[in-house]
Design a protein around this motif. Structure first.
Motif, short mmCIF file in Angstrom:
data_model
loop_
_atom_site.label_atom_id
_atom_site.label_comp_id
_atom_site.label_asym_id
_atom_site.label_seq_id
_atom_site.Cartn_x
_atom_site.Cartn_y
_atom_site.Cartn_z
N UNK A 157 24.10 -6.30 -58.17
CA UNK A 157 23.67 -5.06 -57.49
C UNK A 157 21.72 -5.09 -57.46
N UNK A 158 21.35 -4.97 -56.70
CA UNK A 158 19.66 -4.42 -56.59
C UNK A 158 19.44 -3.97 -55.48
N UNK A 159 18.73 -3.06 -55.70
CA UNK A 159 17.89 -2.39 -54.34
C UNK A 159 16.09 -2.29 -54.73
N UNK A 160 16.09 -2.83 -53.50
CA UNK A 160 14.06 -3.13 -54.25
C UNK A 160 12.84 -2.08 -53.02
N UNK A 161 12.25 -1.92 -53.31
CA UNK A 161 11.15 -1.04 -52.47
C UNK A 161 10.45 -1.70 -52.99
N UNK A 162 9.50 -2.28 -51.68
CA UNK A 162 8.23 -3.13 -52.38
C UNK A 162 6.82 -3.06 -51.19
N UNK A 163 6.24 -3.10 -51.74
CA UNK A 163 4.47 -3.04 -50.70
C UNK A 163 3.55 -4.10 -51.47
N UNK A 164 3.09 -4.41 -50.48
CA UNK A 164 2.40 -5.72 -50.48
C UNK A 164 0.55 -5.01 -50.18
N UNK A 165 0.29 -5.96 -50.90
CA UNK A 165 -1.48 -4.95 -51.53
C UNK A 165 -1.97 -6.11 -50.76
N UNK A 166 -1.85 -6.80 -49.35
CA UNK A 166 -3.09 -8.17 -49.25
C UNK A 166 -4.47 -8.14 -47.80
N UNK A 167 -5.39 -7.00 -49.08
CA UNK A 167 -6.00 -6.36 -48.27
C UNK A 167 -5.71 -6.49 -46.16
N UNK A 196 21.08 -15.10 -59.55
CA UNK A 196 21.72 -14.49 -58.25
C UNK A 196 22.42 -12.95 -58.14
N UNK A 197 22.07 -12.54 -57.51
CA UNK A 197 23.17 -10.93 -56.73
C UNK A 197 23.81 -10.60 -56.37
N UNK A 198 24.87 -10.47 -56.63
CA UNK A 198 25.94 -10.24 -56.00
C UNK A 198 25.54 -9.23 -54.42
N UNK A 199 25.38 -8.16 -54.18
CA UNK A 199 24.73 -7.23 -53.53
C UNK A 199 23.69 -6.80 -53.52
N UNK A 200 22.47 -7.59 -52.85
CA UNK A 200 20.90 -7.28 -52.71
C UNK A 200 20.47 -6.85 -51.44
N UNK A 201 19.26 -5.62 -51.65
CA UNK A 201 18.61 -5.07 -50.61
C UNK A 201 17.36 -5.14 -50.94
N UNK A 202 17.18 -4.95 -49.73
CA UNK A 202 14.88 -4.89 -50.19
C UNK A 202 14.27 -4.45 -48.77
#
Lengths: 200, 714
Positions: free
Chosen positions: B291-301, B315-321
């Motif tokens: 399992x994988x849960x991710x919250x991501x922020x991009x700083x591209x100016x 590979x991760x069986x169940x992933x959410x981002x």
């Protein structure tokens, strides 16, 4: 504005330039010698390195007026001066950079090679550590430096007349024990030469 | 008769039969580069040329009240000035005006004389400012959160797992730091045609825009890229600096040389997206990622930024981002070598590594368990062997942090496409004196494209590399696509190969009657023209060429899907290992060894591939330990817009580097540059943990961060 009299690559040349102009400005914008590169204008990148009386100097931090009457060597002068002193073709440093693939975009290389030439002028058999030290003022963004070090070592090995240690890209295709033995032989040759030179 | 016998097609010979390709080739332009003869855009000098400089916005957001260029024109030597923005600027360093003068110094004097009056507007140039409740609106189109996967099932998978880690990983904004800054030289004197040199990754990409700025027909403007001093993704298109140079040239009817200063380059020539990844990663007892849960922020100016998708490679069986761009009043991100991948790789590789140690599973085995593609297994095993992993004393737990010097090993993997596409064409010419040229307008960023254009042609015609001249870098030559995303090799090599193949066939057809054999029996090999059945005596290449008419012979070839299938491929893998020494007294990290194994299909020039991989590793090392854009958010300035303040790795930081080309890959050509800079920094960060248990989740791994992390475990 003043008229400068400079000795560049064996020629005496005159250039009219403001007194506060750097050697790099005079070379690039007055003499058309654009082989010395302009990368940062403040002595950080080393791309403008030239030789003044055989020693490496950052042309972007050197006033042109300060080097009058001194011998300035730029990358354009390296091969002609080598030929003039009885050599054949490019300076061994240039030839080694060429053969080791020690460059990609090539923008840092003129400065890099002049730093290497200055090192070999005062120390004809440097160790890897001494090579790294001598090139530490020259930044390269493309190559990862390894092939640059290997190029300098090739120039050194050839000047001593021995085979260099197998280069990183050759060693992986050799039998490991054979590669190790070859590296050991090259190190022994270098150590012997350094002893002769009184460096060990 | 089989179809291919009737109508032969270009294919690569078996690798053991290659005489030029897949060898260590000295670059065809190496001599020009080592003698200083190579002319970069910065070096172009045209009679009557003016030098230009840019006035950049001094603060991140301004309302311009007055922009008066007249005082600049009174400065001795100033020839002209143009306004580029007269209303508002939205990012620190946005060009406002440009001045042309007789020398660069006079142009700078002119900039200082420009009267600029402005009001500051609220800005956001760091995460705190950009996410504050009263944050200013940086741009009109506010970014939206994008999601990937099913959140509920990913959360459930994490809840029931044997081990879970949850942590936040951050990556800084990195700069390209090309040794040659961005810039152009516009040779226009008021007529109806112009020549424009540009330090660019796309010869054909900037020329139409230059023509438009100059008010000329594109067919009347020649674009040239003879040599260029590094791009890494930052140099596409004419750019604001190129537009400014064209405007100035049009205004003063003189050639204009505009190269950005190093400070301009840091402020207004692109960067790699920074970011933040909050990751929850879960595994079963045997190390399988569930399992994988991710919250991501991009700083591209002011741009959107980029970050490769999660889960990254593994590979991760169940992933959410969830991913959200956080715009700031700073220069937009641009493509930078493997855009988005080094960032995502750092989050993924670090989280996986943490989980491995938590479970007490060998991190190398944990990687293999979750990599479906077996190519990674052989590559990881090989780099592990080379770096001494199997003899390493502590593989499933970190070393003793109380030791003064701790040695650790870490790993990372990479993925990239690297396939080609249409739009590239090549012409091969055989002259009556026996000389040969291959012409295509493509550019050489330092990757060695000029060399393999010649090498492919030489291979096909049975000649040596030095027998063929490659002409590149001009819009007067056949079209070529830009160099981005490691697509050049896959686009260019098939076109050159087909052109050389067509030239060989045309030449064979001419020679057949002289030889008295069927054209299919005419073979070019070893600098000779031979009868494949040996019934006729061989002719030397020169003798054969002497039979050509004065105009010689030429043939063209282009990239086609069909040629691509036979000659190129896409999808590469790479594995890297790093061995580090951590000084627990000072927090300094020294990288001792970096080992890479990289596939790339058929290596056109082995020496150039090694150089690419070494270069990629060093950029990753530099990203791991040194590089970071620093801003003062309150003052609205960049603090390290110099190569002194923004450190890139130098000769003293170099580890022992070994690049192993994965020769088990028997596919056609594939571009290699991007993949090489993806895993290195993750491998280094993981090696630091393996050495002493200091987990640094925030790049770069500066001594203060290492000491802080050590403080938690000692």
């Amino acid at each position: 504005m003043r008229t400068l009299s400079l000795k560049v690559n064996g020629d005496t040349v005159q250039a009219a330039a403001p007194s506060h102009w750097t050697l790099l400005e005079v070379l690039r914008y007055k003499l058309g010698l654009t082989g010395s590169k302009q990368g940062c204008d403040k002595g950080d990148c080393g791309a403008c390195t030239v030789l003044v009386d055989g020693r490496p100097v950052l042309a972007c931090l050197t006033l042109a007026g300060a080097v009058e009457e001194r011998e300035v060597t730029t990358i354009e002068g390296l091969m002609p001066l080598h030929v003039k002193s009885g050599g054949d073709g490019p300076d061994p440093v240039q030839a080694a950079f060429d053969r080791c693939g020690a460059l990609q975009c090539g923008f840092c290389q003129p400065g890099m090679m002049l730093s290497a030439r200055a090192l070999l002028n005062k120390n004809p058999c440097p160790t890897r550590a001494e090579i790294r030290e001598a090139l530490s003022g020259n930044l390269c963004r493309c190559t990862g430096y390894t092939q640059i070090f290997e190029a300098v070592e090739l120039a050194v090995a050839e000047s001593i007349g021995v085979a260099p240690a197998p280069r990183s890209w050759e060693a992986q295709r050799m039998d490991p024990s054979e590669a190790q033995a070859a590296a050991k032989r090259a190190a022994a040759h270098l150590a012997e030469r350094r002893k002769q030179e009184g460096r060990e | 008769m089989a179809q291919d016998e009737k109508d032969p097609v270009a294919t690569w010979p078996a690798r053991e039969n290659l005489k030029v390709l897949n060898h260590d080739l000295v670059r065809v332009d190496a001599r020009a580069k080592v003698t200083g003869a190579a002319r970069y855009t910065h070096d172009v000098r045209v009679p009557g040329m003016a030098y230009a400089r840019l006035l950049l916005a001094p603060l991140p957001a301004l309302k311009i009240k007055k922009l008066d260029l007249a005082p600049a024109l009174k400065i001795p030597g100033v020839l002209g000035a143009v306004a580029l923005e007269t209303d508002r600027t939205r990012w620190l360093g946005e060009p406002i005006a440009a001045v042309a003068a007789t020398t660069p110094e006079r142009a700078e004097d002119g900039l200082r004389a420009i009267l600029l009056e402005y009001e500051r507007e609220p800005w956001a140039i760091d995460e705190a400012q950009a996410t504050a409740p009263n944050a200013p609106k940086v741009r009109s189109n506010a970014p939206k959160v994008s999601t990937d996967g099913d959140q509920a099932s990913a959360e459930r998978a994490c809840e029931g797992a044997a081990a879970v880690i949850e942590a936040t990983y951050t990556v800084p904004v990195q700069h390209h730091v090309c040794l040659e800054t961005h810039g152009v030289v516009v040779d226009y004197k008021g007529g109806d045609e112009a020549t424009v040199w540009c330090s660019t990754q796309s010869t054909f990409g900037f020329t139409p825009d230059a023509a438009k700025e100059l008010g000329l027909k594109a067919s009347r403007v020649t674009g040239l890229v003879e040599y260029m001093g590094g791009g890494f993704g930052a140099k596409f298109g004419l750019g604001l600096e190129g537009q400014a140079a064209c405007k100035l040239s049009k205004e003063i009817k003189r050639p204009v040389h505009l190269m950005m200063t190093r400070r301009d380059e840091f402020l207004a020539a692109g960067n790699r997206t920074g970011g933040k990844m909050r990751i929850k990663l879960a595994a079963s007892q045997d190390g399988t990622l569930v399992g994988m849960v991710a919250d991501r922020r991009r700083f591209g100016g002011i741009g959107n930024g980029s970050m490769a998708k999660f889960p990254y490679i593994y590979a991760v069986e169940n992933a959410y981002s969830e991913t959200l761009s956080v715009p700031m009043n700073l220069d937009s991100n641009r493509a930078m070598r493997a855009p988005g991948h080094p960032q995502a790789g750092f989050g993924m590789e670090s989280a996986l590594d943490e989980l491995a140690y938590k479970l007490g599973v060998d991190p190398l085995e944990m990687r293999k368990r979750n990599l479906k593609d077996k190519v990674y297994h052989r590559q990881l095993e090989r780099v592990a062997r080379e770096i001494g992993w199997y003899e390493h004393p502590h593989r499933d737990k970190p070393g003793d942090p109380k030791a003064e010097k701790c040695i650790g090993i870490g790993f990372g993997v990479a993925v990239w496409g690297g396939g080609g596409g249409g739009g590239t064409e090549c012409e091969v010419r055989i002259e009556r004196d026996g000389s040969v040229s291959a012409a295509v307008g493509t550019q050489d960023l330092g990757t060695g494209s000029r060399t393999y254009v010649a090498a492919i042609t030489a291979e096909e015609l049975g000649l040596r590399l030095e027998d063929v001249t490659a002409h590149i870098g001009s819009t007067r030559l056949p079209s070529a696509t830009g160099s981005g995303g490691s697509t050049t090799t896959g686009s260019l090599a098939p076109a050159v190969k087909v052109a050389a193949f067509n030239a060989a066939r045309a030449f064979a057809a001419r020679l057949a009657p002289v030889f008295g054999v069927d054209a299919a029996r005419v073979q070019f090999a070893g600098g000779e023209v031979r009868d494949t059945q040996g019934a006729k005596p061989a002719l030397s290449w020169k003798q054969a060429c002497a039979m050509l008419p004065a105009e010689g012979l030429s043939a063209r070839g282009e990239w086609t899907k069909d040629a691509n299938k036979r000659l190129a491929a896409s999808g590469i893998h790479g594995a890297q290992a790093a061995r580090v020494e951590v000084d627990t007294q000072t927090g300094r990290v020294r990288v001792l060894d970096m080992i890479a194994m990289q596939d790339c299909g058929l290596p056109l020039n082995r020496l150039a591939v090694v150089s690419q991989v070494n270069g990629g590793m060093v950029q990753a090392l530099s990203y791991a330990l040194h590089e970071e854009r620093n801003v003062d958010a309150a003052l609205g300035v960049m603090l390290n817009s110099t190569m002194e303040g923004y450190k890139i790795a130098g000769s003293l930081e170099m580890p022992r580097m070994v690049t192993i080309i994965d020769d088990e890959d028997e596919r056609g050509v594939i571009g290699v540059a991007e993949a090489t800079c993806i895993p290195g920094h993750s491998a280094i960060a993981n090696a630091v943990f393996n050495a002493c248990g200091a987990r640094v989740r925030d790049l770069p791994l500066t001594p203060d961060k290492v000491l802080f992390a050590l403080g938690k475990v000692v």
